[in-house]
Enzyme design. Sequence first.
Site, PDB file in Angstrom:
ATOM      1  N   ASP A 107       0.828  -1.203   0.000  1.00  3.57           N
ATOM      2  CA  ASP A 107       0.000   0.000   0.000  1.00  3.57           C
ATOM      3  C   ASP A 107       0.861   1.251   0.000  1.00  3.57           C
ATOM      4  O   ASP A 107       0.749   2.123   0.866  1.00  3.57           O
ATOM      5  CB  ASP A 107      -0.967   0.017   1.195  1.00  3.57           C
ATOM      6  N   HIS A 127       1.944  -8.590   3.453  1.00  7.02           N
ATOM      7  CA  HIS A 127       0.852  -7.617   3.580  1.00  7.02           C
ATOM      8  C   HIS A 127      -0.452  -8.349   3.839  1.00  7.02           C
ATOM      9  O   HIS A 127      -0.877  -9.197   3.054  1.00  7.02           O
ATOM     10  CB  HIS A 127       0.716  -6.771   2.314  1.00  7.02           C
ATOM     11  N   ASP A 172      -0.284  -3.393   6.664  1.00 13.41           N
ATOM     12  CA  ASP A 172      -1.741  -3.431   6.563  1.00 13.41           C
ATOM     13  C   ASP A 172      -2.355  -2.798   7.797  1.00 13.41           C
ATOM     14  O   ASP A 172      -3.116  -1.848   7.690  1.00 13.41           O
ATOM     15  CB  ASP A 172      -2.300  -4.836   6.367  1.00 13.41           C
ATOM     16  N   ASN A 222      -3.083  -4.703  -0.610  1.00 16.79           N
ATOM     17  CA  ASN A 222      -4.443  -4.910  -1.120  1.00 16.79           C
ATOM     18  C   ASN A 222      -4.997  -3.676  -1.823  1.00 16.79           C
ATOM     19  O   ASN A 222      -5.871  -3.779  -2.681  1.00 16.79           O
ATOM     20  CB  ASN A 222      -5.382  -5.314   0.015  1.00 16.79           C
ATOM     21  N   HIS A 223      -4.512  -2.485  -1.502  1.00 15.66           N
ATOM     22  CA  HIS A 223      -4.992  -1.295  -2.196  1.00 15.66           C
ATOM     23  C   HIS A 223      -4.334  -1.139  -3.561  1.00 15.66           C
ATOM     24  O   HIS A 223      -4.695  -0.262  -4.326  1.00 15.66           O
ATOM     25  CB  HIS A 223      -4.723  -0.041  -1.357  1.00 15.66           C
ATOM     26  N   HIS A 248      -2.685  -0.333  10.770  1.00 16.29           N
ATOM     27  CA  HIS A 248      -2.160   1.020  10.912  1.00 16.29           C
ATOM     28  C   HIS A 248      -1.555   1.285  12.278  1.00 16.29           C
ATOM     29  O   HIS A 248      -1.043   2.369  12.531  1.00 16.29           O
ATOM     30  CB  HIS A 248      -3.270   2.043  10.653  1.00 16.29           C
TER      31      HIS A 248
END
Length: 420
Positions: free
Chosen positions: A15, A115, A146, A50-51, A148
């Site tokens: 990400d 991730h 992943d 994943n983003h 935060h």
Amino acid sequence: MRDVYKRQAVVHAGDLYHDRRPELPDLLGTLSALRRLDDAGIPFLAIVGNHESTRGGQWLDLFERLGLATRLGDDPALVGDVAFYGLDHVPRSRRDELDYQFEPHDAAHTALVGHGLFTPFAHADWETETVLEESNVEFDAVLLGDNHVADVTTVDDTWVTYCGSTERASASERDPRGYNLVTFEDDTVDIRHRTLETRPFAFITVDLAEGEGIERVRQRVREFDLEDAVAIVELTGDGESVTPAAVETFAVEQGALVARVTDRREVDTEAEQLADVSFADPDDAVNDRLREMGLSSAALDVDETVRASKTADSNVRDEVRERVTTLLSDDPNALVAADDGGDESDAGDTGQPDESADESEGAGDEGESEAVEDEGESEAAKDEPGSDEDEPETAETETEDDSPPEQPKAAQDSSLGDFA
């Protein structure tokens, strides 16, 4: 820690951009940061989060073609005496296909950069134990992106850590953001969390008495320094109706980068969801809705194939037909709706993993995980005394829950340093 490192690298655990469609200024900022690393002789190692998982090419592949990055995978990327491997984000529905087989190495230390939402951390849906048990490589550390929120623990005597996001993704993320400095030396792994200066958040509560309205709100907003800040305005009390757009516009005029207003007199508590600030990723909204719908595992798999897989557009229909047929042959109940309202967790739907925020500042605002292995002078370590001789190999990880897991025993061959 010493102020001169023999070998170093920056490792990002996915990400790099919070939005799958980063704007041109974000791309240019990333290129500028990567060129600075390249000029300093510091490799940039990264994986796909994943983003970033799409059917098309990845931005990381572009940066690799430009000679500014290395995409980690099954083959070891050697930095000094540390071998780095990569595990991109893989949708939950496809993890059974993974065999966790990596190319062997001759390095003294190994690290896996992954991730996802791994156990034993909050919101987990990926078994760290499975990865370690089925892998043909023994890892000294697993550096994750992943979540935060920074955290660290051990799993089967292997250090596993999230360094947290480098930027706030929502109003609920009030703790400092940062990265991890990871050092490999002899038989030890040392993990230290370092904080970063991030864009400020201004939390403004306005209790409107009867007869008070927009002028009172403006007066209260003026009391805060909003220059380049994210303004979160909460309205309470019995005062007059106030248009959120008017408050947001005024806050921006006062210098706010962005403003969000929650009128608690009108918004249902369940619907407001902690007044999270969203910095625009439509996929997050879609994932939220999918979880609410309670779709079957087959439906979720179809959604993944259509929206986020690498299948070419022209082949999507055939791929969906084949996957549904396979799912039904393996499990006749595959089309039965899920009891819990969904299965694929998009980091960021929980409030801690990859939440909705444009964290694409420069070389990767969000989500994301960086690790450093040393070679030359590391700016992150200039405060530490020492010499050039027998310097440790160091890795610095940046990325992203709630309550920390039980801390590892001090007797283990690693130290938490000043990790907090």
